[in-house]
Design a protein around this motif. Sequence first.
Motif, PDB file in Angstrom:
ATOM      1  N   LEU A   1      31.506  33.086  41.766  1.00 29.77           N
ATOM      2  CA  LEU A   1      32.591  33.087  42.744  1.00 29.77           C
ATOM      3  C   LEU A   1      32.540  31.882  43.673  1.00 29.77           C
ATOM      4  CD1 LEU A   1      33.094  36.773  43.955  1.00 29.77           C
ATOM      5  CD2 LEU A   1      34.585  35.397  42.487  1.00 29.77           C
ATOM      6  N   ASP A   2      31.340  31.463  44.040  1.00 30.49           N
ATOM      7  CA  ASP A   2      31.233  30.369  44.997  1.00 30.49           C
ATOM      8  C   ASP A   2      31.184  28.995  44.324  1.00 30.49           C
ATOM      9  OD1 ASP A   2      28.756  30.570  43.860  1.00 30.49           O
ATOM     10  OD2 ASP A   2      27.635  30.728  45.742  1.00 30.49           O
ATOM     11  N   ALA A   3      31.486  28.959  43.013  1.00 31.00           N
ATOM     12  CA  ALA A   3      31.424  27.690  42.283  1.00 31.00           C
ATOM     13  C   ALA A   3      32.701  27.413  41.505  1.00 31.00           C
ATOM     14  CB  ALA A   3      30.221  27.701  41.333  1.00 31.00           C
ATOM     15  N   VAL A   4      33.775  28.145  41.819  1.00 32.58           N
ATOM     16  CA  VAL A   4      35.019  28.008  41.076  1.00 32.58           C
ATOM     17  C   VAL A   4      36.185  27.897  42.038  1.00 32.58           C
ATOM     18  CG1 VAL A   4      35.542  30.495  40.939  1.00 32.58           C
ATOM     19  CG2 VAL A   4      36.303  28.972  39.088  1.00 32.58           C
ATOM     20  N   THR A   5      37.259  27.250  41.595  1.00 33.04           N
ATOM     21  CA  THR A   5      38.515  27.247  42.328  1.00 33.04           C
ATOM     22  C   THR A   5      39.502  28.132  41.576  1.00 33.04           C
ATOM     23  OG1 THR A   5      38.178  25.025  43.206  1.00 33.04           O
ATOM     24  CG2 THR A   5      40.438  25.851  43.170  1.00 33.04           C
ATOM     25  N   LEU A   6      39.978  29.172  42.256  1.00 36.17           N
ATOM     26  CA  LEU A   6      40.870  30.147  41.641  1.00 36.17           C
ATOM     27  C   LEU A   6      42.310  29.854  42.039  1.00 36.17           C
ATOM     28  CD1 LEU A   6      40.710  32.900  39.990  1.00 36.17           C
ATOM     29  CD2 LEU A   6      41.012  34.018  42.208  1.00 36.17           C
ATOM     30  N   SER A   7      43.232  30.049  41.112  1.00 35.78           N
ATOM     31  CA  SER A   7      44.657  29.929  41.422  1.00 35.78           C
ATOM     32  C   SER A   7      45.411  31.060  40.750  1.00 35.78           C
ATOM     33  CB  SER A   7      45.215  28.571  40.975  1.00 35.78           C
ATOM     34  OG  SER A   7      44.961  28.338  39.605  1.00 35.78           O
ATOM     35  N   VAL A   8      46.613  31.333  41.259  1.00 36.25           N
ATOM     36  CA  VAL A   8      47.383  32.493  40.813  1.00 36.25           C
ATOM     37  C   VAL A   8      48.787  32.068  40.416  1.00 36.25           C
ATOM     38  CG1 VAL A   8      48.253  34.761  41.460  1.00 36.25           C
ATOM     39  CG2 VAL A   8      46.073  33.968  42.390  1.00 36.25           C
ATOM     40  N   VAL A   9      49.197  32.449  39.218  1.00 37.15           N
ATOM     41  CA  VAL A   9      50.579  32.268  38.755  1.00 37.15           C
ATOM     42  C   VAL A   9      51.203  33.652  38.699  1.00 37.15           C
ATOM     43  CG1 VAL A   9      52.078  31.443  36.906  1.00 37.15           C
ATOM     44  CG2 VAL A   9      49.924  30.244  37.407  1.00 37.15           C
ATOM     45  N   PRO A  10      52.125  33.986  39.612  1.00 31.98           N
ATOM     46  CA  PRO A  10      52.606  35.365  39.723  1.00 31.98           C
ATOM     47  C   PRO A  10      53.628  35.731  38.647  1.00 31.98           C
ATOM     48  CG  PRO A  10      53.706  33.976  41.347  1.00 31.98           C
ATOM     49  CD  PRO A  10      52.693  33.105  40.656  1.00 31.98           C
ATOM     50  N   VAL A  11      53.205  36.556  37.712  1.00 28.44           N
ATOM     51  CA  VAL A  11      54.124  37.053  36.688  1.00 28.44           C
ATOM     52  C   VAL A  11      54.030  38.576  36.588  1.00 28.44           C
ATOM     53  CG1 VAL A  11      54.167  34.917  35.346  1.00 28.44           C
ATOM     54  CG2 VAL A  11      52.409  36.624  34.863  1.00 28.44           C
ATOM     55  N   GLY A  12      53.419  39.218  37.589  1.00 31.67           N
ATOM     56  CA  GLY A  12      53.313  40.664  37.593  1.00 31.67           C
ATOM     57  C   GLY A  12      54.505  41.323  38.254  1.00 31.67           C
ATOM     58  N   THR A  13      54.342  42.603  38.595  1.00 26.64           N
ATOM     59  CA  THR A  13      55.427  43.346  39.239  1.00 26.64           C
ATOM     60  C   THR A  13      55.443  43.156  40.740  1.00 26.64           C
ATOM     61  OG1 THR A  13      55.346  45.022  37.492  1.00 26.64           O
ATOM     62  CG2 THR A  13      56.410  45.640  39.561  1.00 26.64           C
ATOM     63  N   ALA A  14      54.282  43.254  41.370  1.00 24.35           N
ATOM     64  CA  ALA A  14      54.225  43.190  42.835  1.00 24.35           C
ATOM     65  C   ALA A  14      53.786  41.824  43.338  1.00 24.35           C
ATOM     66  CB  ALA A  14      53.277  44.260  43.362  1.00 24.35           C
TER      67      ALA A  14
ATOM     68  N   ILE B   1      52.909  31.710  47.410  1.00 23.28           N
ATOM     69  CA  ILE B   1      53.359  31.382  46.054  1.00 23.28           C
ATOM     70  C   ILE B   1      54.424  32.388  45.668  1.00 23.28           C
ATOM     71  CG2 ILE B   1      52.659  31.096  43.648  1.00 23.28           C
ATOM     72  CD1 ILE B   1      49.810  30.530  44.722  1.00 23.28           C
ATOM     73  N   ASP B   2      55.670  31.954  45.611  1.00 28.76           N
ATOM     74  CA  ASP B   2      56.776  32.899  45.478  1.00 28.76           C
ATOM     75  C   ASP B   2      57.324  33.054  44.064  1.00 28.76           C
ATOM     76  OD1 ASP B   2      57.899  30.403  45.385  1.00 28.76           O
ATOM     77  OD2 ASP B   2      59.053  30.614  47.238  1.00 28.76           O
ATOM     78  N   ASP B   3      56.932  32.198  43.136  1.00 29.99           N
ATOM     79  CA  ASP B   3      57.403  32.359  41.760  1.00 29.99           C
ATOM     80  C   ASP B   3      56.459  31.624  40.816  1.00 29.99           C
ATOM     81  OD1 ASP B   3      58.146  29.590  41.663  1.00 29.99           O
ATOM     82  OD2 ASP B   3      60.067  30.089  42.569  1.00 29.99           O
ATOM     83  N   ARG B   4      56.686  31.812  39.518  1.00 30.80           N
ATOM     84  CA  ARG B   4      55.757  31.258  38.535  1.00 30.80           C
ATOM     85  C   ARG B   4      55.789  29.739  38.512  1.00 30.80           C
ATOM     86  NH1 ARG B   4      58.750  33.954  33.383  1.00 30.80           N
ATOM     87  NH2 ARG B   4      58.666  35.659  34.876  1.00 30.80           N
ATOM     88  N   THR B   5      56.968  29.135  38.742  1.00 25.45           N
ATOM     89  CA  THR B   5      57.046  27.672  38.754  1.00 25.45           C
ATOM     90  C   THR B   5      56.195  27.099  39.876  1.00 25.45           C
ATOM     91  OG1 THR B   5      59.284  27.733  37.827  1.00 25.45           O
ATOM     92  CG2 THR B   5      58.596  25.703  38.934  1.00 25.45           C
ATOM     93  N   ARG B   6      56.324  27.669  41.081  1.00 26.74           N
ATOM     94  CA  ARG B   6      55.499  27.231  42.188  1.00 26.74           C
ATOM     95  C   ARG B   6      54.024  27.499  41.902  1.00 26.74           C
ATOM     96  NH1 ARG B   6      56.384  26.545  47.585  1.00 26.74           N
ATOM     97  NH2 ARG B   6      58.202  25.413  46.799  1.00 26.74           N
TER      98      ARG B   6
ATOM     99  N   VAL C   1      46.352  27.483  47.477  1.00 32.76           N
ATOM    100  CA  VAL C   1      47.375  28.198  48.233  1.00 32.76           C
ATOM    101  C   VAL C   1      48.662  27.388  48.290  1.00 32.76           C
ATOM    102  CG1 VAL C   1      45.643  29.388  49.628  1.00 32.76           C
ATOM    103  CG2 VAL C   1      46.589  27.212  50.436  1.00 32.76           C
ATOM    104  N   GLY C   2      49.770  28.097  48.528  1.00 30.67           N
ATOM    105  CA  GLY C   2      51.063  27.453  48.654  1.00 30.67           C
ATOM    106  C   GLY C   2      51.284  26.879  50.045  1.00 30.67           C
ATOM    107  N   PRO C   3      52.376  26.136  50.225  1.00 29.46           N
ATOM    108  CA  PRO C   3      52.616  25.447  51.493  1.00 29.46           C
ATOM    109  C   PRO C   3      52.863  26.372  52.672  1.00 29.46           C
ATOM    110  CG  PRO C   3      54.486  25.194  49.986  1.00 29.46           C
ATOM    111  CD  PRO C   3      53.364  25.784  49.205  1.00 29.46           C
ATOM    112  N   SER C   4      53.278  27.633  52.443  1.00 32.00           N
ATOM    113  CA  SER C   4      53.537  28.536  53.564  1.00 32.00           C
ATOM    114  C   SER C   4      52.319  29.378  53.953  1.00 32.00           C
ATOM    115  CB  SER C   4      54.717  29.461  53.250  1.00 32.00           C
ATOM    116  OG  SER C   4      54.410  30.306  52.148  1.00 32.00           O
TER     117      SER C   4
END
Length: 300
Positions: free
Chosen positions: A80-93, A102-107, A291-294
Amino acid sequence: MQVGSRRAILNPASGDGDHADSVERLLSARGFAVSRTEGPGDALELGRAAGEAGAAEVAVAGGDGTVNEVLRGLARADHLDAVTLSVVPVGTANLLAGTIGIDDRTRGIEVADTGDVRTVDVGVAGEEPFLVSCIAGLPAEASLAASSELKARFGTLAFLVTGAQEALEFDGLDITIEAVGEDGPVTWSGPATCLLVGNARKFVERGGQADMEDGLLDVAIVERMPTGNLVAEAIGHRLLATDTEGVTHVRATELSVDGHGEPVTFSRDGEVTDHERLDIGVRERTLDLRVGPSYDPDPR
């Protein structure tokens, strides 16, 4: 960058299920080696494999449950302390993605490639990590039933709105909570409707993003109350205000929850488990997260 240092874990069944090919193509074009899940538990094993391989970056294309599985896999690989995690939201919530801007998959794909990196806290319930929240009682079931429409309308309180039916059959909790709060020790004992512990989410002042970098968990204890009042207050966005009678709010570094010999149902970022006693804490500024800009590093 070393070949193989960027990995992506894609859940093709998340959300409406029409994203897989395009998301894989776009992530691959940005240097991610993409693996698809085929069933429950696959994301955990792929996360573990990425950690054991020493991946520098891991992108997760899925919903909150997929992110949680990957997080657990990375933790089991002690990565956990040696990786950079990112999220592409394609789920329901997509609660985590929305919280971090991050408001959509493109972003999400753009952020996975070049987004700002913040080092954030990781909650731990028992031995399992979480990023968003760990909740017990009525919303542990109701949060799983909330529709995306209601979540968009009511935000972090949507699970209480959709909990009307569950509340009719819910007997409440009898718990004792001992916490190490920012102002000293706190003990609370009695009947409760729910316990809400947020890392990325706060459950007071209309909800929203909690401070993910302060080493504290936002804890709200809601006393037992009549079902009709519960639902009405949830719809009115007043239930968890700091001055609402029957709601105790604590910012804590750790807490223990004792069910007095009875199992208590907890939902840790959507993963539901039962515990007669559960210790919850926080690993301060442990995970690098794009993280996203907001995203607000200091929400008030």
